[in-house]
Design a protein around this motif. Structure first.
Motif, mmCIF file in Angstrom:
data_model
loop_
_atom_site.group_PDB
_atom_site.id
_atom_site.type_symbol
_atom_site.label_atom_id
_atom_site.label_comp_id
_atom_site.label_asym_id
_atom_site.label_seq_id
_atom_site.Cartn_x
_atom_site.Cartn_y
_atom_site.Cartn_z
ATOM 1 N N LEU A 162 -6.106 -2.959 -6.722
ATOM 2 C CA LEU A 162 -6.079 -3.265 -5.692
ATOM 3 C C LEU A 162 -6.663 -2.817 -5.091
ATOM 4 O O LEU A 162 -6.341 -0.691 -5.300
ATOM 5 N N VAL A 163 -7.426 -2.892 -3.562
ATOM 6 C CA VAL A 163 -8.553 -1.779 -3.057
ATOM 7 C C VAL A 163 -8.440 -1.796 -2.087
ATOM 8 O O VAL A 163 -8.710 -2.753 -1.160
ATOM 9 N N GLY A 164 -7.103 -0.542 -1.362
ATOM 10 C CA GLY A 164 -6.775 -0.872 -0.278
ATOM 11 C C GLY A 164 -7.323 0.207 1.267
ATOM 12 O O GLY A 164 -7.646 1.489 0.225
ATOM 13 N N ASN A 165 -7.596 -0.367 2.611
ATOM 14 C CA ASN A 165 -8.599 1.208 3.127
ATOM 15 C C ASN A 165 -7.353 1.223 4.690
ATOM 16 O O ASN A 165 -6.625 0.418 5.225
ATOM 17 N N SER A 166 -7.201 2.535 4.793
ATOM 18 C CA SER A 166 -6.422 2.745 5.763
ATOM 19 C C SER A 166 -4.391 1.609 5.676
ATOM 20 O O SER A 166 -4.202 2.487 5.034
ATOM 21 N N MET A 167 -4.843 1.284 6.797
ATOM 22 C CA MET A 167 -2.746 0.314 7.028
ATOM 23 C C MET A 167 -3.294 -0.488 5.482
ATOM 24 O O MET A 167 -1.789 -0.671 4.757
ATOM 25 N N GLY A 168 -4.662 -0.758 4.761
ATOM 26 C CA GLY A 168 -4.320 -1.438 3.411
ATOM 27 C C GLY A 168 -4.364 -1.149 2.471
ATOM 28 O O GLY A 168 -3.668 -1.188 1.078
ATOM 29 N N GLY A 169 -4.659 0.572 2.721
ATOM 30 C CA GLY A 169 -4.168 1.718 1.513
ATOM 31 C C GLY A 169 -2.297 1.590 1.087
ATOM 32 O O GLY A 169 -2.050 1.736 0.264
ATOM 33 N N LEU A 170 -1.623 1.758 2.430
ATOM 34 C CA LEU A 170 -0.549 2.347 2.368
ATOM 35 C C LEU A 170 0.007 0.490 2.005
ATOM 36 O O LEU A 170 1.096 0.824 0.723
ATOM 37 N N ILE A 171 -0.581 -0.512 2.565
ATOM 38 C CA ILE A 171 0.477 -1.772 1.802
ATOM 39 C C ILE A 171 -0.168 -1.567 -0.030
ATOM 40 O O ILE A 171 0.912 -1.970 -0.317
ATOM 41 N N SER A 172 -1.682 -1.403 -0.228
ATOM 42 C CA SER A 172 -1.677 -1.207 -1.392
ATOM 43 C C SER A 172 -0.528 -0.153 -2.483
ATOM 44 O O SER A 172 0.410 -0.230 -3.211
ATOM 45 N N ILE A 173 -0.582 0.461 -1.789
ATOM 46 C CA ILE A 173 1.073 1.806 -2.606
ATOM 47 C C ILE A 173 1.912 1.355 -2.217
ATOM 48 O O ILE A 173 2.741 1.483 -3.444
ATOM 49 N N LEU A 174 2.877 0.425 -1.376
ATOM 50 C CA LEU A 174 3.951 -0.153 -1.385
ATOM 51 C C LEU A 174 3.994 -1.105 -2.082
ATOM 52 O O LEU A 174 5.183 -1.235 -3.145
ATOM 53 N N GLN A 175 2.904 -1.948 -2.152
ATOM 54 C CA GLN A 175 3.116 -3.262 -3.466
ATOM 55 C C GLN A 175 3.229 -2.341 -4.861
ATOM 56 O O GLN A 175 4.502 -2.938 -5.601
#
Length: 332
Positions: free
Chosen positions: A125-138
């Motif tokens: 997973l490569v997530g930025n900002s809110m996408g980083g948060l979502i990637s951490i949770l996933q």
């Protein structure tokens, strides 16, 4: 007949082509509603490459107000030796959403289904900002779907420095019922798509002049198309308010980050106005197994501002983890 990508049942080719200049194909998959996503390079037809198992694919996860276009500057390079796709979360890009379906929790659920039903193997997973948060949770909640995580300026509790006055004022407005709706409605009625895109670039880039013109043109075209979507403002506020709630409890968030077992690369722009450098350093210190890369003179979206540096950092990180060079199965 156009070939459909592997693993994507109920999938049709997208009628939109905003990212076509970067060699992508667009798709829409029904996951309890249409989900738009793009694939860089040729669609994957199976999980093998010349008799050997393919490297884990990359799945890009954008941030608040973002879309699949947030990844076009690095997607082609990372697709050179593996599958690489970018989805539009619910309420963003070309995936419709509502206030309820666009929350962080709901989009974690969407990402989980996308990984299992479209990708079908553990992904980076490569997530930025809110996408980083979502990637951490996933990564913490569903480790069987995640081979590794690259966090680009992920949403974190703000620590260590005085918040940017414009940023804190904007997010306080988003958080207030009624005021957030009025603010977005007034902004969208008074600001052109071109002005809206330039404002975002001014906020997210340390040096907005680094924004490539083809990227700006594509962002403006998408912003213009989104003006015709219903419910976009409510979806944005649902996502923004849920992001604020998610980072409001540092102790709980740190426990989630500590529960991530996959390899992690944290990349942070040192001039980020939305996520402080101190917050990133605190997260890195609390998770010493993470690899970190700090980028001087760079803002909140390094993949758009300095794509070559991001590709180099991700490539070096992948090469140091044998598990990220060898595919594995995923439970469905």
């Amino acid at each position: 007949m156009t070939a459909r990508p592997a693993g994507a049942l109920d999938t049709r080719e997208s009628p939109w082509s905003f990212s076509a200049p970067w060699g992508t194909r667009g798709w829409i998959t029904d996951l309890d509603g249409p989900v738009h996503w793009i694939e860089f390079g040729a669609p994957a037809s199976n999980g093998h490459d010349n008799g050997r198992r393919a490297a884990p694919p990359v799945v890009f996860v954008h941030g608040l107000g973002g879309s699949h276009l947030n990844w076009v500057t690095i997607g082609p390079a990372l697709a050179a030796d593996r599958r690489a796709v970018a989805l539009d979360l619910r309420g963003f890009g070309l995936t419709p959403g509502t206030r309820r379906t666009s929350t962080v929790t709901a989009n974690v659920g969407l990402l989980d289904r996308f990984l299992r039903e479209v990708i079908g193997t553990p992904a980076v997973l490569v997530g930025n900002s809110m996408g980083g948060l979502i990637s951490i949770l996933q990564s913490q909640a569903n480790p069987d779907t995640v081979a590794g995580a690259v966090l680009l300026d992920p949403a974190l509790p703000q620590l260590g420095q005085r918040p940017d006055p414009m940023v804190i004022g904007q997010f306080l407005t988003y958080a207030m019922p009624g005021a957030g709706e009025l603010f977005l409605r007034a902004s969208n009625s008074r600001v052109s798509p071109e002005q809206s895109v330039r404002r975002v670039l001014d906020l997210c880039f340390a040096d907005p002049s680094r924004a490539a013109e083809p990227l700006v043109d594509a962002l403006v075209a998408l912003a213009r198309a989104r003006r015709h979507l219903t419910g976009a403002e409510a979806a944005f506020l649902g996502a923004a308010r849920s992001t604020i709630r998610a980072v409001a409890n540092p102790r709980r968030y740190q426990a989630v980050m500590a529960g991530v077992r996959a390899p992690v690369l944290l990349i942070q722009g040192e001039l980020d106005r939305l996520v402080s450098l101190a917050s990133a350093r605190t997260a890195a210190a609390a998770n010493p197994g993470w690899q970190t890369c700090y980028l001087p003179g760079v803002g909140h979206t390094p993949q758009l501002e300095v794509p070559e540096l991001v590709v180099d950092a991700v490539g070096a990180w992948l090469s140091h983890h044998p598990a990220l060079r060898a595919g594995r199965g995923v439970a469905s």
